[in-house]
Design a protein around this motif. Structure first.
Motif, short mmCIF file in Angstrom:
data_model
loop_
_atom_site.label_atom_id
_atom_site.label_comp_id
_atom_site.label_asym_id
_atom_site.label_seq_id
_atom_site.Cartn_x
_atom_site.Cartn_y
_atom_site.Cartn_z
N CYS B 23 0.91 -0.88 0.47
CA CYS B 23 -0.17 0.33 -0.13
C CYS B 23 0.83 1.37 -0.29
CB CYS B 23 -0.78 0.23 0.79
SG CYS B 23 -1.77 1.98 1.55
N GLN B 24 0.73 1.92 -0.63
CA GLN B 24 1.75 2.81 -1.53
C GLN B 24 0.26 4.27 -1.17
OE1 GLN B 24 5.15 3.36 -1.93
NE2 GLN B 24 4.91 4.92 -1.11
N VAL B 25 1.05 5.83 -0.86
CA VAL B 25 0.64 6.97 -0.29
C VAL B 25 0.70 7.89 -0.47
CG1 VAL B 25 -0.94 8.37 1.36
CG2 VAL B 25 -0.80 6.28 1.87
N ASP B 26 0.32 9.18 -1.75
CA ASP B 26 1.23 10.09 -2.23
C ASP B 26 1.02 10.93 -1.43
OD1 ASP B 26 -1.63 12.07 -3.65
OD2 ASP B 26 -1.43 10.91 -1.24
N SER B 27 1.06 10.92 0.21
CA SER B 27 1.69 12.31 0.86
C SER B 27 2.00 11.43 2.31
CB SER B 27 0.24 13.40 0.69
OG SER B 27 -0.73 12.74 1.91
N GLN B 28 2.41 12.17 3.47
CA GLN B 28 2.80 11.11 4.68
C GLN B 28 1.60 11.21 5.69
OE1 GLN B 28 6.06 13.68 5.89
NE2 GLN B 28 7.12 12.24 5.04
N VAL B 29 0.96 9.96 5.56
CA VAL B 29 0.07 10.43 7.04
C VAL B 29 0.64 8.92 8.07
CG1 VAL B 29 -2.09 9.29 4.69
CG2 VAL B 29 -1.00 8.20 5.69
N THR B 30 -0.28 9.48 8.85
CA THR B 30 -0.04 9.42 10.15
C THR B 30 -0.81 7.52 10.69
OG1 THR B 30 0.29 10.94 11.57
CG2 THR B 30 -0.39 9.56 12.98
N MET B 31 -1.79 7.59 10.32
CA MET B 31 -2.54 5.75 10.14
C MET B 31 -3.06 5.92 8.96
SD MET B 31 -3.35 6.80 13.56
CE MET B 31 -4.71 4.98 13.96
N MET B 32 -2.58 4.60 9.04
CA MET B 32 -2.72 3.16 7.62
C MET B 32 -3.79 2.35 9.05
SD MET B 32 0.83 3.61 5.91
CE MET B 32 0.24 2.99 3.87
N PHE B 33 -4.53 1.48 7.89
CA PHE B 33 -5.46 0.83 8.32
C PHE B 33 -5.77 -0.93 7.16
CE2 PHE B 33 -6.55 3.18 11.91
CZ PHE B 33 -6.68 4.36 11.77
N TRP B 34 -5.65 -1.67 7.20
CA TRP B 34 -5.93 -3.09 6.59
C TRP B 34 -7.15 -3.47 6.96
CZ3 TRP B 34 -3.36 -4.18 2.33
CH2 TRP B 34 -1.83 -3.15 2.10
N TYR B 35 -7.36 -3.56 6.04
CA TYR B 35 -9.19 -4.29 6.13
C TYR B 35 -9.32 -5.44 5.71
CZ TYR B 35 -10.69 -0.35 8.59
OH TYR B 35 -11.19 1.28 9.08
N ARG B 36 -10.42 -5.98 5.50
CA ARG B 36 -10.26 -7.77 4.80
C ARG B 36 -12.17 -6.84 4.06
NH1 ARG B 36 -9.76 -13.83 7.33
NH2 ARG B 36 -11.71 -12.60 8.48
N GLN B 37 -12.63 -7.60 3.13
CA GLN B 37 -13.94 -8.06 2.79
C GLN B 37 -13.85 -9.39 2.68
OE1 GLN B 37 -15.19 -4.70 -0.10
NE2 GLN B 37 -17.45 -5.03 0.69
N GLN B 38 -14.84 -10.52 3.09
CA GLN B 38 -14.71 -11.67 2.77
C GLN B 38 -15.91 -11.49 1.54
OE1 GLN B 38 -15.27 -12.98 6.64
NE2 GLN B 38 -13.75 -14.33 5.54
N PRO B 39 -16.39 -12.21 0.46
CA PRO B 39 -17.24 -11.90 -0.51
C PRO B 39 -18.57 -11.95 0.18
CG PRO B 39 -15.63 -14.43 -1.05
CD PRO B 39 -15.77 -13.77 0.66
N GLY B 40 -19.33 -11.22 -0.72
CA GLY B 40 -20.37 -10.13 -0.45
C GLY B 40 -20.51 -9.66 1.35
N GLN B 41 -19.65 -9.70 1.98
CA GLN B 41 -19.26 -9.31 3.38
C GLN B 41 -18.99 -7.84 3.04
OE1 GLN B 41 -20.60 -10.87 5.45
NE2 GLN B 41 -21.62 -12.73 3.98
N SER B 42 -19.52 -7.39 4.45
CA SER B 42 -19.13 -5.82 4.64
C SER B 42 -17.11 -5.71 4.63
CB SER B 42 -19.32 -4.93 5.59
OG SER B 42 -19.34 -4.24 6.07
N LEU B 43 -16.77 -4.56 5.66
CA LEU B 43 -15.12 -4.59 5.66
C LEU B 43 -15.27 -4.92 6.94
CD1 LEU B 43 -15.95 -2.80 3.07
CD2 LEU B 43 -13.80 -1.92 3.50
#
Lengths: 113, 120
Positions: B23-43
């Motif tokens: 995951c690459q961001v074009d500016s500096q950020v403090t918080m980065m998060f990772w989410y999973r979304q299983q098929p047909g589900q929410s995050l």
């Protein structure tokens, strides 16, 4: 964390009609955000409403927030076929949310020509 | 707003192998998060990626299965280890758009396009 509930799970309307989606959540919040997701792609941020706000507008979108009922609604006016997508609400819990989002179950909107 | 890219955009993997998602961001950020979304589900939030320290994992997710790196303020990786078909999901990173003292608890989050993973 517990997910919020959204209703309806699915909504089918004709182009030009209004679409209303509802979101309920379980905890106190800093803010509530609405996102759109097209066909399993990345999420697009639509609007953020803070806990001390009751209503917010952005173009054809109107969001309300009732913190006493722990609920929010998203209204899309004059819908278009391009609005067909899944819509999710997400809350940043208070205290200690740290900007981590808890997502609702989502509403699948289909706008037919 | 932040512009976020993810690599790969999709992959098909064999069970027992591992995949690292960038995951690459074009500016500096403090918080980065990772989410999973299983098929047909929410995050569902997997973890918060902290710069210069270990990630903070949510209930049900462990470092051995989902090791995360955050070497600087614009980049993070998530590895899905020893994969099984149940790991088939879309994995998304997100950021809250601001770094340092400008942050509040009222930040819009921006999401990457996601990585669609299928494990056979």
């Amino acid at each position: 964390s517990q997910q919020g509930e959204e209703d309806p799970q699915a909504l089918s309307i004709q182009e030009g009609e209004n679409a209303t989606m509802n979101c309920s959540y379980k905890t106190s919040i800093n803010n509530l955000q609405w996102y759109r997701q097209n066909s399993g792609r990345g999420l697009v941020h639509l609007i953020l409403i803070r806990s001390n706000e009751r209503e917010k507008h952005s173009g054809r979108l109107r969001v309300t927030l009732d913190t006493s009922k722990k609920s929010s609604s998203l209204l899309i006016t004059a819908s278009r076929a391009a609005d067909t997508a899944s819509y999710f609400c997400a809350t940043d819990e208070h205290p200690g949310g740290g900007n981590k989002l808890t997502f609702g179950t989502g509403t699948q909107l289909k706008v037919e020509l | 707003s932040a512009v976020i890219s993810q690599k790969p955009s999709r992959d098909i993997c064999q069970r027992g192998t591992s995949l690292t998602i960038q995951c690459q961001v074009d500016s500096q950020v403090t918080m980065m998060f990772w989410y999973r979304q299983q098929p047909g589900q929410s995050l569902t939030l997997i973890a918060t990626a902290n710069q210069g320290s270990e990630a903070t994992y949510e209930s049900g997710f462990v470092i051995d299965k989902f090791p995360i790196s955050r070497p600087n303020l614009t980049f993070s990786t998530l590895t899905v280890s020893n994969m099984s078909p149940e790991d088939s999901s879309i994995y998304l990173c997100s950021v809250d758009g601001l770094a340092g003292a400008l942050r509040t608890n009222q930040e819009t989050q921006y999401f990457g396009p996601g990585t669609r993973l299928l494990v056979l």
